[in-house]
Structure formats: structure tokens, C-alpha cells
Enzyme design. Structure first.
Site, PDB file in Angstrom:
ATOM      1  N   CYS A  33       0.835  -1.196   0.000  1.00 13.61           N
ATOM      2  CA  CYS A  33       0.000   0.000   0.000  1.00 13.61           C
ATOM      3  C   CYS A  33       0.868   1.243   0.000  1.00 13.61           C
ATOM      4  O   CYS A  33       0.762   2.100  -0.856  1.00 13.61           O
ATOM      5  CB  CYS A  33      -0.916   0.011   1.220  1.00 13.61           C
ATOM      6  SG  CYS A  33      -2.259  -1.178   1.151  1.00 13.61           S
ATOM      7  N   GLU A  81       4.354   0.930   1.711  1.00 11.80           N
ATOM      8  CA  GLU A  81       5.618   0.545   2.330  1.00 11.80           C
ATOM      9  C   GLU A  81       6.786   0.955   1.442  1.00 11.80           C
ATOM     10  O   GLU A  81       7.053   0.347   0.416  1.00 11.80           O
ATOM     11  CB  GLU A  81       5.626  -0.973   2.582  1.00 11.80           C
ATOM     12  CG  GLU A  81       4.622  -1.426   3.618  1.00 11.80           C
ATOM     13  CD  GLU A  81       3.243  -1.755   3.059  1.00 11.80           C
ATOM     14  OE1 GLU A  81       2.522  -2.545   3.674  1.00 11.80           O
ATOM     15  OE2 GLU A  81       2.884  -1.215   1.995  1.00 11.80           O
TER      16      GLU A  81
END
Length: 549
Positions: free
Chosen positions: A190, A192
Site C-alpha cells: 500500500c 511501504e
């Protein structure tokens, strides 16, 4: 018949080669939701695109049609997922990420004509996958930023996650990655933040309930519902005379939780390294060939396991309530508080209202609240960073992506001193507790920036809901652009904006057949609203819709 066995020589071949490679990795990863990222797709595809445009082999409209086809293909993966369940009530899908824009080696902007074309495709296609991340930095051109803002206002929900280069790069530098490569990072999963081509950083690997440590500190390390000794035995909180002493007990319980959950995670890492090698992915990532190790065994040049902090604001507000109302103002005794929490505030509504309304709250640019929030954030993220998985040597790193765990952990977490009842959802990412960010979006942004998020290099999900009427004209569109620039300057790393009014969401919840294509931002990911579990739907509806003056 040619790619990816042979190098592509055109934009069409490059897209086809990329698609084959991506789908093989998806298949060989062997578990749903791997969060696979293309990285900076507008950068490495651009030479193929511009060569075809300049030679006349391809028109811009033809390139757009190819991209439309490319976008659609990513959603075919769900034909299978529909037969195996709804993935715990969420439909965020496989997290097939692309990264657009961002800075170069000297801070220059790297957005190009292909970047702009992909923004058009995102607006026109309006599909769940692939999930775009837009990188914003101090030198992002105003026209590009305004185009991003236009998409935020026109698309349903938030069409993409916005990553901010300066604070994200500071976090990767703190993490110890090579300085000369940091400018070229791209999010995976998402949000990271990860280097490209040589870094195996996981997504949503370990999910740490920060608020659970409050419960354990108030009950000598025992779960209030089951009586199980989850933490370490500590002093009776009724006999603790200062907040400083109580805060130290809380930290002991949190450290014990970290040790416990990372012990389990290290076992899982060892099992996967032994029984689930992924040789195809390993040949694509630098370091595996040189080390002679599969990527699951720590073969990449850089290896990290993510630890997501769940219920951050719930924990902060609970600590603030104890500090202010028990120890400073003495409006509530510790005995009264513990009794109320164990009863889930049964017959203790006045006390609950005092907790809700008479203590400082994170998310309002309050110096006292933000100082405690910063201390907690830096404490647990540094504590996590000390650990490695013994089997693979992969290091743990902290971040804030609550996924669906702020819903899942709610019934497993006792009532909390911020006034929340057991079963009510916990806080999400680095967002304030729902309804507690009362000073507007700029104050919420400053609170997130005050956390010194470099010690959470994994990224910090911050979701805001803005009223659609806010962007009613050009002037307010420019204010939204200025708001995004300020987020980069304040120190936040990842922002998602929902721009849908609550009435639309209520209608979609009650009449899902009429809103089958309604996309919303949940946390670091977007999802079709009607495919979400009812608990997550209700939480999104409950988020406060803010306005910028």
C-alpha cells in the site's frame, strides 16, 4: 512469441513483457494479497513510449488505448478470488501498485508525458487495480499538482495514495539504506517505502495492537476478558503515584508484546523460508544470485519485515486521559477507571463522557498531546528495529498501516481510557480517533508531522475525509494543492483523501446494487465500498468530513 524471453523494442512489447512478468510473480508468490509493485512505471517505460511517438509508430491516443487494456487486465485476478471468499470482508485486492512522478537524483521533477497520460487513464478507467501512488515533492510543478487535485475531486473516493518524498526519504536514510539510491524508492503493498529491484520488504507482515498495552498495564499484564497472562506481571496500577511511573509500566507491557509477536513472526518467517521458496521472483531481485539464497531466505540485498502499529491514536488518547484526569486533575481515581473499563462502562456513562471530553486529544496540533504521541511512536518503532528474524536475518521495521486490523482487534481489546467501549473500532494509521480531530485538517496534518516519522520508514497511513463542496471552484482547488505541499513540508509520509459525502456512503451501504463501482479509500488501500464488511463501511461513514477555509 517474443517477450519477455527477448528484450522489447516497442511500447506495446514493453507493456506485454511487463504484464507476463508481473502475472508470473503473482502466481508464484502463492498467497493472495502479495502487494506486488511495478515501481516507477512511468520512468522505465518512458523511453519506449517516446521513441514510438517520435518515430510515428504510435500516436498518443493509441498509447492510451494500450494502457486502458493494461489497466483492465489487472482486475482479472478477482475472477478467481470470488471463488475463495471475500478476504475477511475487505476487497482491497492484491495491491498491484504503480508509482508515478517524484524527484530525481538532484531533486528535479521526473514527471513526463507518459505520467500525464497515465493520469488520464486513471480518471477514465476508474478501476480497483492497479493502485496508483503519486510521489509529491518540493519541486513538483504546480500544473501537475493541480491535475492530481482535479482527479481527487472527480474520481470516486481517492483514486490514489499520495506519497511525500522528503519525509519518506528521511525515513529510508534513518533505516540505513544507501543514500545514493533513496531518490528512486517506490511503495509496495500500500505505502511501504522500498528500494527498487534489490529490496525484499514485506507488507502488513506483523500487526501490533498498541492499545492492548494500555489494557495490560491496567491489569498487571492480564487480558481483562480472559484473565490470560499476555504480558509481564507489573505493579498494581492503583498504587502507582505518578504518570511517569505508569508510563514506564505501559512501555514494559508494550515491549513484552513486541517480543511476543515478533517471536511468532520469526517462526513464520523461518517456515516460509524453508517450505515456500519463490525461485522465479528470486532471479528478478538483485542479491539472490550473489548470495545463493532464495528471496524468502533473505537473499536480496536488503531484507525487512514490516511491523504495523495499530490503534496508535487510541493508545495516545488513553494515555493522555490517564495523565490529565487521574494524575493531574484527579477527576477520576485509578480504581474508578479500572472498574469502568472492566464493565465496558456499564452504569458509568458520566465517567465515560468525562474521558471523552475533558482530556487532550491527538490530531489537533496540541503540543502536550503531540509530544506524548511522538514519544510513543519513537519508542515502539526503535524497539522493533532492534529485532531480526534469526532464520533469515531479515530486520523488522515499523510503520502505520492498519489494514483491517483496527476493526478486527476491536472486540479483542477492552474498553480504553479514551472513552471507547470494547468492540468499537480502534484508530486507523496515524489518524486521530474518529470525531476527536476538532481543529480541522491542517491541525491534523501538523500532528502527524510532529511524530518524527523517520523512525517509521515503512510509511504512515493518514486518511482524511474532505467535504466535496470544498473544491467547488478554482480558488479552492489551488488551496487543496497548497494543502498537499504543506503535508510534505510538515513531515507526513502518506496521505489518502476521500471526497464523498456521508449520505452517498449510507445510500451505498443500504442499496449496494446501485453503487457497485463506488471506490473509497479505507487506509493505505482503496476498495469497492459495497464489497467491504459492514463494520468497515460504518467506520468510513463515521469519519468526520472536514473543510479547508
Amino acid at each position: 512469441g517474443k517477450v519477455p524471453c527477448e528484450p522489447p523494442q516497442s511500447f506495446h512489447e514493453a507493456l506485454q513483457s511487463l504484464w507476463f512478468t508481473h502475472m508470473l510473480v503473482m502466481a508464484m508468490e502463492s498467497y493472495p494479497g502479495p502487494g506486488l509493485s511495478y515501481g516507477r512505471i512511468d520512468q522505465y517505460l518512458y523511453p519506449f513510449y517516446i521513441a514510438d511517438i517520435n518515430s510515428g509508430a504510435l500516436t498518443r491516443q493509441q498509447a492510451k488505448e494500450l494502457l486502458h487494456c493494461f489497466w483492465i487486465k489487472h482486475n482479472y485476478a478477482y475472477d478467481f478470488q470470488g471463488r475463495i471468499g471475500t478476504n475477511q470482508g475487505i476487497n482491497s485486492g492484491f495491491g498491484q501498485l504503480i508509482t508515478l512522478g517524484g524527484c530525481g537524483t538532484d531533486g528535479e521533477d521526473l514527471a513526463n508525458d507518459l505520467t500525464w497520460l497515465m493520469l488520464d487513464v486513471i480518471e477514465e478507467i476508474n478501476l480497483l487495480e492497479p493502485k496508483p501512488n503519486i510521489r509529491i515533492h518540493s519541486n513538483t510543478p504546480q500544473d501537475f499538482l493541480l491535475r492530481v487535485c482535479e482527479l481527487l475531486t472527480k474520481a470516486q473516493g481517492a483514486p490514489f495514495l499520495i506519497n511525500f518524498d522528503a519525509p519518506s526519504i528521511r525515513g529510508l536514510h534513518w533505516q540505513g539504506l544507501p543514500q545514493e539510491e533513496l531518490w528512486n524508492y517506490a511503495p509496495v503493498g500500500c505505502l511501504e517505502n522500498t528500494l527498487q529491484g534489490n529490496d525484499r520488504s514485506g507488507t502488513v507482515d506483523v500487526n501490533l495492537n498498541l492499545a492492548k498495552a494500555i489494557e495490560l498495564a491496567l491489569n498487571s499484564g492480564k487480558d481483562m476478558q480472559t484473565g490470560e497472562q499476555l504480558g509481564v506481571p507489573t505493579d498494581d496500577p492503583v498504587r502507582i503515584s505518578t504518570f511517569g511511573d505508569f508510563y514506564e509500566i505501559f512501555k514494559k507491557q508494550l515491549s513484552a508484546l513486541i517480543d511476543r509477536i515478533l517471536h511468532c513472526a520469526s517462526h513464520a518467517d523461518a517456515i516460509r523460508a524453508r517450505f515456500e521458496p519463490t525461485p522465479y521472483l528470486s532471479v528478478l531481485v538483485n542479491g539472490c544470485e550473489q548470495s545463493g539464497k532464495d528471496i524468502t531466505a533473505g537473499g536480496a540485498e536488503h531484507n525487512y519485515i514490516t511491523v504495523e502499529g495499530i490503534a496508535f491514536a487510541t493508545a495516545v488518547d488513553s494515555l493522555l486521559a490517564i495523565k490529565k484526569l487521574v494524575y493531574e486533575n484527579k477527576k477520576i481515581t485509578m480504581s474508578q477507571l479500572i472498574k469502568a473499563l472492566k464493565s465496558n462502562f456499564d452504569s458509568a456513562e458520566p465517567l465515560r463522557q468525562t474521558l471523552l471530553n475533558k482530556a487532550p486529544k491527538y490530531g489537533n496540533d496540541d503540543p502536550e498531546a503531540d509530544a506524548l504521541a511522538k514519544d510513543l511512536s519513537m519508542f515502539w518503532t526503535k524497539e522493533v528495529f532492534r529485532h531480526r528474524s534469526p532464520a533469515t536475518g531479515r530486520r523488522y521495521r515499523g510503520g502505520y498501516l492498519s489494514w483491517n486490523y483496527w476493526i478486527y482487534y476491536a472486540p479483542l481489546t477492552a474498553a480504553t481510557p479514551d472513552g471507547r467501549r470494547r468492540g468499537t473500532y480502534l484508530s486507523n494509521g496515524v489518524c486521530a480517533v474518529n470525531g476527536m480531530s476538532l481543529a480541522g485538517p491542517t491541525a491534523a496534518v501538523r500532528s502527524a508531522g510532529n511524530l518524527s516519522l523517520e523512525t517509521a520508514p515503512n510509511g504512515a497511513s493518514h486518511t482524511l475525509s474532505l467535504n466535496p463542496s470544498f473544491v467547488r471552484d478554482r480558488e479552492h482547488l489551488e488551496k487543496l494543492a497548497a494543502f498537499l505541499r504543506s503535508y510534505n513540508e510538515c513531515g507526513g509520509t502518506a496521505l489518502q483523501i476521500n471526497m464523498i459525502d456521508a449520505n452517498t456512503l449510507r445510500n451505498a451501504r443500504d442499496c449496494p446494487q446501485e453503487y457497485s463501482n463506488l471506490l473509497v479509500r479505507v487506509t493505505g488501500y482503496n476498495a469497492y465500498f459495497v464489497m467491504l464488511g459492514r463494520e468497515i463501511q460504518n467506520e468510513i461513514i463515521a469519519r468526520e468530513s472536514m473543510q479547508l477555509a
